[in-house]
Write an enzyme that holds these catalytic residues in place. Structure first.
Site, short mmCIF file in Angstrom:
data_model
loop_
_atom_site.label_atom_id
_atom_site.label_comp_id
_atom_site.label_asym_id
_atom_site.label_seq_id
_atom_site.Cartn_x
_atom_site.Cartn_y
_atom_site.Cartn_z
CG ASP A 262 -44.22 -37.99 109.31
OD1 ASP A 262 -43.53 -39.01 109.12
OD2 ASP A 262 -45.42 -38.02 109.66
CE LYS A 269 -46.71 -38.59 106.59
NZ LYS A 269 -48.02 -39.12 106.96
CG ASP A 280 -45.77 -34.17 111.33
OD1 ASP A 280 -46.92 -33.91 111.75
OD2 ASP A 280 -45.28 -35.32 111.34
NE ARG A 343 -50.03 -42.96 116.68
CZ ARG A 343 -51.13 -43.42 116.08
NH1 ARG A 343 -51.72 -44.52 116.51
NH2 ARG A 343 -51.64 -42.77 115.06
N1 BES Z 1 -48.06 -36.28 110.59
C1 BES Z 1 -48.96 -37.30 110.26
C2 BES Z 1 -50.42 -36.87 110.35
C3 BES Z 1 -50.89 -35.84 109.34
C4 BES Z 1 -51.54 -36.24 108.19
C5 BES Z 1 -50.76 -34.49 109.58
C6 BES Z 1 -52.00 -35.28 107.29
C7 BES Z 1 -51.21 -33.54 108.67
C8 BES Z 1 -51.84 -33.95 107.52
C9 BES Z 1 -48.78 -38.47 111.21
O1 BES Z 1 -47.49 -38.70 111.65
C10 BES Z 1 -49.19 -39.71 110.48
O2 BES Z 1 -48.55 -40.03 109.52
N2 BES Z 1 -50.26 -40.35 110.93
C11 BES Z 1 -50.73 -41.53 110.29
C12 BES Z 1 -51.12 -42.51 111.36
C13 BES Z 1 -51.40 -43.90 110.82
C14 BES Z 1 -50.15 -44.52 110.27
C15 BES Z 1 -51.99 -44.73 111.92
C16 BES Z 1 -51.94 -41.14 109.44
O3 BES Z 1 -52.74 -40.31 109.86
O4 BES Z 1 -52.06 -41.69 108.34
ZN ZN Z 2 -46.24 -37.10 111.70
MN MN Z 3 -46.36 -39.88 110.33
#
Ligand code: BES
Ligand code: ZN
Ligand code: MN
Length: 488
Positions: A262, A269, A280, A343
């Site tokens: 991801d 990111k 992920d 999601r």
């Molecule tokens: N895979 C990430 C979540 C994650 C973050 C897992 C840190 C493990 C460690 C997920 O896909 C993500 O990026 N979520 C975002 C959502 C936001 C954009 C609403 C997040 O948590 O920042």
């Molecule tokens: Zn993710």
């Molecule tokens: Mn993500």
């Protein structure tokens, strides 16, 4: 480590091995320890006194016994204070014990079943063996200079055979999930993940079906497909089924987030945040691993596993912010953040699981950083649209020794996902409040069946060594799923 555990009904002194391990609990030798002490004319108690050995948890004392006779050595293993011990103490003792015995250079040992008097033979045997198998785990990695794995044969005196056998099945599955999480993302692509699921299914007699990108699009999984479309590595939709021989008590679906990497997509990111993103797919790993254990334990439940495997990348074909997607459910989704990709893939997987006839769904995903902020790296968030199903999952986690904590599916926040252009939007946009809850609410839009969502973003991956294993994938969730579907 190559660990062989042998369950024996006999007591410690009836099993011949170069090393005998006995517990010290509340500053005192265990019953087996006292017997050994008497046989060796007080050597153990004298060493304890001379060195003021109190047996804090994990502390050890190696005592030399008579030469030319087995055991030649005794290892006193500290179990800590009388108060506050639990089966988790025994589990962690198992993990420490195998590492310590191997570190001392022994290849064979006999240990007593710690705290069996307190917790019962079966429970104590299970926890000790599970801890040993988890603690002995090492990921082989890709160093060109290969180190030979240490070998250890450990006898568990006065232990329960069936409990040790079950512990081996469960821990082997946890370690399988750890391996999947630890694999680098250029090796474990969606295609490779599917290939491994197929291999496992063949080995264990599970039914398997894998869809390629064409089939995914044809099926109408527009949300899942959009996330995958930016990558040169095509997505796969993986389905595994376990059917019991007799009639099934119920049909449960397991859904796991399967992002093999991801990057965040165009909502990219920062570099440091990408470092753990090969993990992920930890939800998918937990689900596949649980199927592995289920296939061996054969509970009277039908279990179906679904993984939408994809990679979230940036390219001229990648999805973008403001795209509107059509999910399998028919609901349209406006993309406000390409990093809220999990999601989207899960929405289609959950819809599909529901339509295939699941009576209840458990879904595991490394879904939000917000959940890590709320609960930290040791505890998963649990959301449920049905209190009974939520309780069942929570109790299974508790029995399995995995930490989950309920968070609310707060209906008043549902409006945060309302969009001007589509039925839903995938994030609340600029606001960072209630990030774990809004993600869970989003998932709950795709089924009316009992749904338990475990946000495992914190505990799926450990940056450092921990009591039950090394840094890297932890295999979190496997034990809970197996406990839920096949009670001991
Ligand atoms: N895979 C990430 C979540 C994650 C973050 C897992 C840190 C493990 C460690 C997920 O896909 C993500 O990026 N979520 C975002 C959502 C936001 C954009 C609403 C997040 O948590 O920042
Ligand atoms: Zn993710
Ligand atoms: Mn993500």
């Amino acid at each position: 480590m190559e660990l062989t555990l042998k369950s024996a009904r006999r007591s410690l002194d009836e099993i011949h091995a170069p090393l005998a391990v006995v517990g010290v609990w509340g500053g005192e030798l265990s019953e087996e320890g006292r017997r050994l002490d008497i046989q060796h004319r007080g050597r153990l108690s004298r060493a304890m006194e001379a060195l003021h050995f109190r047996g804090e948890f994990g502390e050890t004392l190696l005592v030399s016994l008579e030469e030319g006779r087995e055991p030649g050595f005794a290892l006193l293993f500290g179990l800590g204070k009388k108060r506050g011990v639990s089966l988790e103490t025994v589990r962690q003792a198992g993990a420490r014990l195998v590492r310590e015995v191997a570190r001392l250079g022994f290849r064979e040992a006999v240990a007593e079943t710690f705290l069996a008097e307190k917790f019962g033979k079966r429970e104590a045997s299970y926890a000790l063996a599970e801890g040993a198998f988890l603690g002995g785990y090492r990921w082989s990695g890709y160093k060109t200079e290969v180190r030979r794995a240490e070998r250890l044969r450990l006898w568990l005196a006065r232990s329960s055979g069936p409990a040790v056998a079950r512990a081996e099945v469960v821990a082997e599955a946890v370690n399988y999930a750890r391996n999947l999480v630890n694999e680098p993302p250029n090796i474990l692509t969606p295609v490779e993940l599917a290939r491994r699921a197929e291999g496992m299914a063949q080995e264990l007699g599970l039914q398997v079906e894998v869809w390629d990108e064409g089939r995914i699009q044809e099926a109408g999984m527009g949300a899942f497909y959009a996330v995958a479309q930016g990558s040169a590595n095509p997505p796969r939709f993986i389905q595994l089924t376990y059917r019991p021989e007799g009639p099934a008590e119920r049909v449960v679906a397991l859904v796991g987030k399967g992002l093999t990497f991801d990057t965040g997509g165009y909502s990219l990111k920062p570099s440091e945040s990408q470092i753990t993103m090969k993990g992920d797919m930890a939800g998918a790993a937990a689900v596949l691993a649980a199927m592995r254990a289920i296939a061996k334990l054969k509970p009277p439940v039908e279990v179906r596993a679904y993984v939408a495997a994809a990679e979230n990348m940036v390219s001229g074909r990648a999805y973008r912010v403001s795209d509107v997607l059509k999910s399998l459910s028919g609901k349209t989704i406006e993309v406000l953040n390409t990093d809220a990709e999990g999601r989207l893939t899960l929405a289609d997987a959950i819809t599909y699981a529901d339509r295939q006839g699941a009576q209840a769904i458990v879904e595991l995903s490394t879904l939000t950083g917000a959940c890590v902020v709320a609960l930290g790296e040791k505890v998963a968030g649990l959301f449920a649209n049905d209190p009974r199903w939520g309780r069942e999952v929570r109790e299974a986690a508790e029995r399995a020794g995995e930490k989950v904590w309920p968070l609310p599916l707060e209906e008043e926040y549902r409006e945060m996902l309302r969009s001007e252009t589509a039925d839903l939007k995938n994030t609340h946009g600029r606001s960072r409040s209630a990030g774990a809850i809004t993600a869970a609410l989003f998932l709950s839009e795709f089924t009316e069946k009992p749904l338990a969502h475990l946000d495992i973003a914190g505990p799926a991956y450990s940056e450092k060594e921990h009591p039950l294993g090394p840094a890297g994938g932890t295999g979190f969730g496997v034990r809970t799923l197996v406990e839920l579907l096949s009670r001991q």
